[in-house]
Design a protein around this motif. Structure first.
Motif, PDB file in Angstrom:
ATOM      1  N   ASP A  95      54.261  46.770  30.922  1.00  0.00           N
ATOM      2  CA  ASP A  95      53.623  45.941  31.947  1.00  0.00           C
ATOM      3  C   ASP A  95      52.125  45.863  31.685  1.00  0.00           C
ATOM      4  O   ASP A  95      51.457  46.877  31.512  1.00  0.00           O
ATOM      5  N   THR A  96      51.597  44.643  31.643  1.00  0.00           N
ATOM      6  CA  THR A  96      50.154  44.477  31.405  1.00  0.00           C
ATOM      7  C   THR A  96      49.406  44.036  32.663  1.00  0.00           C
ATOM      8  O   THR A  96      48.258  43.619  32.587  1.00  0.00           O
ATOM      9  N   THR A  97      50.087  44.127  33.817  1.00  0.00           N
ATOM     10  CA  THR A  97      49.476  43.660  35.071  1.00  0.00           C
ATOM     11  C   THR A  97      49.100  44.805  36.011  1.00  0.00           C
ATOM     12  O   THR A  97      48.870  44.587  37.197  1.00  0.00           O
ATOM     13  N   GLN A  98      49.049  46.020  35.487  1.00  0.00           N
ATOM     14  CA  GLN A  98      48.696  47.175  36.303  1.00  0.00           C
ATOM     15  C   GLN A  98      47.380  47.785  35.827  1.00  0.00           C
ATOM     16  O   GLN A  98      47.183  48.993  35.887  1.00  0.00           O
ATOM     17  N   GLY A  99      46.486  46.924  35.319  1.00  0.00           N
ATOM     18  CA  GLY A  99      45.197  47.388  34.856  1.00  0.00           C
ATOM     19  C   GLY A  99      45.023  47.384  33.356  1.00  0.00           C
ATOM     20  O   GLY A  99      43.918  47.616  32.859  1.00  0.00           O
ATOM     21  N   SER A 131      52.328  36.937  37.025  1.00  0.00           N
ATOM     22  CA  SER A 131      53.142  38.102  37.342  1.00  0.00           C
ATOM     23  C   SER A 131      54.329  38.173  36.391  1.00  0.00           C
ATOM     24  O   SER A 131      54.981  37.167  36.116  1.00  0.00           O
ATOM     25  N   GLY A 132      54.582  39.347  35.885  1.00  0.00           N
ATOM     26  CA  GLY A 132      55.650  39.523  34.893  1.00  0.00           C
ATOM     27  C   GLY A 132      55.117  39.601  33.478  1.00  0.00           C
ATOM     28  O   GLY A 132      55.872  39.801  32.532  1.00  0.00           O
ATOM     29  N   SER A 133      53.775  39.463  33.334  1.00  0.00           N
ATOM     30  CA  SER A 133      53.195  39.580  32.000  1.00  0.00           C
ATOM     31  C   SER A 133      53.411  40.971  31.452  1.00  0.00           C
ATOM     32  O   SER A 133      53.192  41.972  32.142  1.00  0.00           O
ATOM     33  N   ALA A 134      53.844  41.043  30.210  1.00  0.00           N
ATOM     34  CA  ALA A 134      54.126  42.321  29.572  1.00  0.00           C
ATOM     35  C   ALA A 134      54.166  42.145  28.072  1.00  0.00           C
ATOM     36  O   ALA A 134      54.257  41.014  27.565  1.00  0.00           O
TER      37      ALA A 134
END
Length: 261
Positions: free
Chosen positions: A234-238, A252-255
């Motif tokens: 996951d690349t959306t948690q910082g 959202s959902g970028s990874a």
């Protein structure tokens, strides 16, 4: 000479949104002056003003996106994503990497810079929707970066013109979600088909259920096929962006889909 990686949010789209909004507001003003008082005028005003507000909002949103992804701006999200994705690729001396949907050449060039003893091929269809991206732009950016171990050619992500197990690594950034398809997992498999045994992959995209289906099942499928490692980071948690930031950007959902064959 400085590299120009452009911006995936076209300036023309931003201007078009604001232009349509302005036109609708002008038509609303005209309707208010020229159409007699009554239900017709009320409906016209509601439709025109509502439409104008929607397109104005889209203009604001696209402008904010443009600023966030601007390589020369303050946020520079695009640079972080490119450098972060490239960091997952370690090529052997004399190895090769295929970058799919190379656009302006950013990811392929970043991989080539990190792996000077390897060779990178960037492919793209360079369609009308991203008219400012081209093979010449990619080549100019490679020259500006002083990178000579990369080349670019036209290609189709749906039908890659390479034999099975051709590359030591495959990469891509925000490409496949843009391809109209009812089965984007099949596109991933077409990409991974070209990967050598023991080769690595780093594919950054919006891996939402609506776009890709069940990615947990896909990861298990890869493991069942014999892949040594397959994971979705996951690349959306910082990592590249915060969760709230990914939300308003519709990312959202970028990874990163990464692993070893």
């Amino acid at each position: 000479m400085k590299a120009n990686y452009k911006n995936w949010v076209p300036k023309g789209m931003i201007l078009a949104f604001f232009g349509v909004a302005l036109l609708l507001f002008i038509l609303a003003a005209a309707a208010g002056c020229l159409v007699p008082t009554g239900i017709l005028r009320a409906l016209l005003l509601i439709l025109l003003i509502t439409g104008g507000l929607i397109f104005f909002g889209l203009g604001i949103w696209s402008l904010m996106m443009y600023r966030a992804f601007d390589y020369n701006g303050t946020r520079q999200m695009a640079r972080q994503i490119i450098e972060g994705t490239a960091s997952y690729v370690k090529l052997p001396e004399g190895g090769s990497c295929l970058d799919i949907g190379c656009g302006s050449g950013a990811l392929g060039i970043a991989v080539a810079k990190r792996n000077p003893g390897a060779r990178v091929i960037g492919i793209d269809r360079w369609g009308r929707e991203y008219a400012s991206f081209s093979k010449a732009l990619c080549e100019g950016n490679a020259e500006a970066e002083g990178v000579s171990n990369i080349c670019f050619r036209k290609g189709d992500a749906l039908h890659l013109d390479f034999p099975d197990e051709s590359f030591d690594a495959v990469t891509s950034n925000y490409v496949y979600h843009n391809i109209p398809s009812h089965d984007r997992q099949a596109i991933l498999l077409e990409t991974l088909r070209t990967l050598k045994k023991g080769g690595s992959f780093a594919i950054h995209d919006i891996f939402s259920v609506s776009k890709y289906g069940d990615m947990k099942a896909f990861l298990q499928r890869l493991r069942d096929m014999g892949y040594q490692r397959a994971e979705l980071i996951d690349t959306t948690q910082g990592m590249f962006m915060e969760k709230g930031e990914a939300g308003w950007m519709a990312l959202s959902g970028s990874a990163i889909l990464t692993g070893v064959k």
